[in-house]
Motif scaffolding. Structure first.
Motif, mmCIF file in Angstrom:
data_model
loop_
_atom_site.group_PDB
_atom_site.id
_atom_site.type_symbol
_atom_site.label_atom_id
_atom_site.label_comp_id
_atom_site.label_asym_id
_atom_site.label_seq_id
_atom_site.Cartn_x
_atom_site.Cartn_y
_atom_site.Cartn_z
ATOM 1 N N SER A 11 0.932 -1.271 -0.094
ATOM 2 C CA SER A 11 -0.249 0.172 0.187
ATOM 3 C C SER A 11 0.744 1.414 -0.398
ATOM 4 C CB SER A 11 -1.523 0.235 1.165
ATOM 5 O OG SER A 11 -0.335 0.203 2.393
ATOM 6 N N GLY A 104 -5.060 4.436 2.387
ATOM 7 C CA GLY A 104 -5.963 4.446 2.075
ATOM 8 C C GLY A 104 -6.243 4.894 1.302
ATOM 9 N N ALA A 107 -3.903 5.208 -1.732
ATOM 10 C CA ALA A 107 -3.013 3.829 -2.412
ATOM 11 C C ALA A 107 -4.199 3.267 -3.784
ATOM 12 C CB ALA A 107 -3.029 2.214 -1.677
ATOM 13 N N TRP A 111 -5.866 -0.644 -2.541
ATOM 14 C CA TRP A 111 -6.119 -0.559 -0.911
ATOM 15 C C TRP A 111 -7.408 -1.539 -1.169
ATOM 16 C CZ3 TRP A 111 -4.215 0.860 3.120
ATOM 17 C CH2 TRP A 111 -4.707 0.777 4.580
ATOM 18 N N SER A 112 -6.906 -2.545 -0.173
ATOM 19 C CA SER A 112 -7.800 -3.829 0.379
ATOM 20 C C SER A 112 -8.401 -3.653 1.621
ATOM 21 C CB SER A 112 -6.588 -5.172 -0.327
ATOM 22 O OG SER A 112 -5.656 -4.697 0.733
ATOM 23 N N ALA A 115 -5.087 -5.300 3.762
ATOM 24 C CA ALA A 115 -3.847 -4.450 4.125
ATOM 25 C C ALA A 115 -4.822 -2.932 5.369
ATOM 26 C CB ALA A 115 -3.937 -3.378 2.596
ATOM 27 N N ASP A 116 -6.129 -2.955 4.936
ATOM 28 C CA ASP A 116 -7.081 -2.285 6.270
ATOM 29 C C ASP A 116 -6.863 -2.942 7.406
ATOM 30 O OD1 ASP A 116 -8.641 0.218 6.382
ATOM 31 O OD2 ASP A 116 -9.751 -1.195 7.369
ATOM 32 N N TRP A 119 -2.843 -2.631 8.070
ATOM 33 C CA TRP A 119 -2.641 -1.077 9.074
ATOM 34 C C TRP A 119 -3.364 -1.425 10.541
ATOM 35 C CZ3 TRP A 119 1.141 1.721 7.997
ATOM 36 C CH2 TRP A 119 2.081 1.776 6.724
#
Length: 153
Positions: A11, A104, A107, A111-112, A115-116, A119
């Motif tokens: 990301s 987010g 990106a 962003w997925s 990934a969220d 983080w």
């Protein structure tokens, strides 16, 4: 399934590929959320670089299992922030959440949900370390914030 660190790095690469210097949208949002804080920054350019970079590095370091260097940095930052007075916990919490939100947004399509989640997991770990450091400093130098922080865990 990629590791949290891989998801987070991917990301950040997407943010760089988009040409976004994350500190600019992050500080814009920070000052909207906390307009009274603008006056506490002597050199916003330098502070925005350091605060953004260190926040990203600490969360990524936690994702990589590198708490051995993250913890001393968190403890030092908690100590130096004491010079700004009784900073409310919600400002720290907000800073970390806004950082992740900005990643987010910047990106974009890269962003997925994974990934969220990565983080946010390490953002929560960073929050817990900040609380621990602030409580530790308050025990060592009483009268600052002890009793005003949420319980960890």
């Amino acid at each position: 399934m990629p590791s949290d660190a891989n998801l987070m790095e991917t990301s950040l690469i997407a943010v760089a590929d988009a040409g976004v210097e994350l500190r600019h949208p992050l500080f814009a949002r920070w000052f909207v959320a906390w307009p009274e804080r603008r006056a506490t920054f002597i050199n916003t350019d330098a502070s925005s670089r350091r605060m953004t970079d260190e926040t990203l590095e600490m969360m990524l370091g936690l994702a990589k299992g590198e708490e051995n260097w993250v913890w001393p940095l968190v403890a030092e930052l908690a100590f130096t922030h004491r010079s700004y007075g009784r900073l409310p916990w919600v400002e720290y919490e907000s800073w970390i959440d806004l950082t992740i939100d900005c990643i987010g947004d910047a990106a974009g399509a890269a962003w997925s949900a994974d990934a969220d989640a990565a983080w946010r997991r390490h953002g929560e770990r960073l929050k817990a370390l900040i609380i621990e450091a602030r409580e530790g400093w308050d025990r060592a130098m009483p009268g600052h914030i002890l009793g005003e922080l949420p319980a960890v865990g």
